[in-house]
Scaffold this active site. Sequence first.
Site, PDB file in Angstrom:
ATOM      1  N   HIS A  74       0.969  -0.891   0.094  1.00 17.21           N
ATOM      2  CA  HIS A  74       0.380   0.046   0.198  1.00 17.21           C
ATOM      3  C   HIS A  74       0.355   1.055   0.128  1.00 17.21           C
ATOM      4  O   HIS A  74       0.633   2.206  -0.451  1.00 17.21           O
ATOM      5  CB  HIS A  74      -1.118   0.431   1.066  1.00 17.21           C
ATOM      6  CG  HIS A  74      -1.909   0.706   1.058  1.00 17.21           C
ATOM      7  ND1 HIS A  74      -2.246   2.376   0.564  1.00 17.21           N
ATOM      8  CD2 HIS A  74      -3.211   0.701   0.846  1.00 17.21           C
ATOM      9  CE1 HIS A  74      -4.125   2.982   0.088  1.00 17.21           C
ATOM     10  NE2 HIS A  74      -4.713   1.530   0.576  1.00 17.21           N
ATOM     11  N   ASP A  80     -10.342  -5.933 -18.369  1.00 13.59           N
ATOM     12  CA  ASP A  80     -10.392  -7.133 -19.509  1.00 13.59           C
ATOM     13  C   ASP A  80      -9.507  -7.170 -20.630  1.00 13.59           C
ATOM     14  O   ASP A  80      -8.768  -6.459 -21.627  1.00 13.59           O
ATOM     15  CB  ASP A  80     -11.606  -6.952 -20.478  1.00 13.59           C
ATOM     16  CG  ASP A  80     -12.266  -7.386 -21.838  1.00 13.59           C
ATOM     17  OD1 ASP A  80     -11.816  -8.917 -21.133  1.00 13.59           O
ATOM     18  OD2 ASP A  80     -13.013  -7.619 -21.865  1.00 13.59           O
TER      19      ASP A  80
END
Length: 414
Positions: free
Chosen positions: A151, A357
């Site tokens: 993070h 995608d």
Amino acid sequence: MSFSVAKVAPELIVPSKATPTGNLPLSFMDRLPTMRFMVDSIHVYSHGEEPAELIRGALSKALVPYYPMAGRFAMSGGELEVACTGEGIWFVEASADFSLEDVNNLQLPLAVPKEDILPYFPPEDIKDVIMLMQVTQFKCGGFVVGIRSDHAMGGGAGFGAFMQTVVEMARGRAAPSVMPAWGREAIANPAKPILMGGPPPVFAPMDLQKLAVDIPLDHINQLKSQYAKETGERCSTFDVVLAKVWQCRAQAIGLHPDADVRVAFAASTVHLLKDVLPEGFYGNCGYPLTVSAPSGKLMNASLVEMVGLIREAKNSLGTVFSKWMAGDPEADPFRSPPDYGLLAVSDWSKVGFHELDYGWGEPIHVAPIVDDNPFMATCFFLKAPAPKQGVRLLTNCVVREHFGIFHEMMTKLE
């Protein structure tokens, strides 16, 4: 039925071309102690033809514009920085001897150990890797991308931008649609805050219980329409869903009427720093907002009142963030330690993970993989898995004695 996952060919994926070297500074937001942890997630796809090979090549290309991701964390002058060494991202290819259907499409709770679908850490001589990835192919032709990311390099939006570039490279683009920019040095260090005295906080473990609930889009739209009709104003999906979760939890845990019940969530401050941050910035840039109200008030508050409290806190962001940067201890978002009255909320529904995608369709399921934390009540907002529309909530926020009531109230929202 026993399941087996074979991990093969672990390697470091390096940039496909030569990249700049040297150290890059992190901002104070990146260096906060609360940022030094790994974020684990799974991204499940119904079909893919040799996905590991495709993603391996796309990663290498994406690491050219995102070359700091291929570096290592290093200390310099007592502060954390990124050494742009080009050593690469740890990558694992794996295959499973079962189908996604056999394990309920990896819906939570997982039917297999998380260690099977997340990359294991590299050997001891490879340290401070910023990102790790595993691509596992299933018998059915589906696959899962398991990611572990630090993070301190960036939040959900930042890693979402990086993964969007990986997808673009996989689909044949020569360059990212948005070029990344470092820009961490543009965020000034805040004035030194006044140190608060007293002993360190003592955290008591809690027997928190997990619950997943899908809130249909039709119900969300009804709540938003109700708010608009009564106030003449618009509100977001996040506002109305958070209001309902906050109230359900307050009613379930039944704290003293005068005790504060709080929700906290990270609010982006990129727009507040738009004059100094470059386009394509992908670092941490947020402020943890906390909304608080007495338990007694929340018990019977209307939707308009609940949403109003949340919107009031969001509207105060510019003011409290400026005070924090000026060193005002009252604006320190970490000054109050977590307790049972606090619910920490993370919104993953808009960081771009659900739209990734590679050429075979968007993921059917995206989820964080979070170790049990007995010290903090949590709630994740996700998109509901296809073909559903709406929001999926992953909660770990009430103890066993309050779970029945909370479960009953939350399922009424389904």
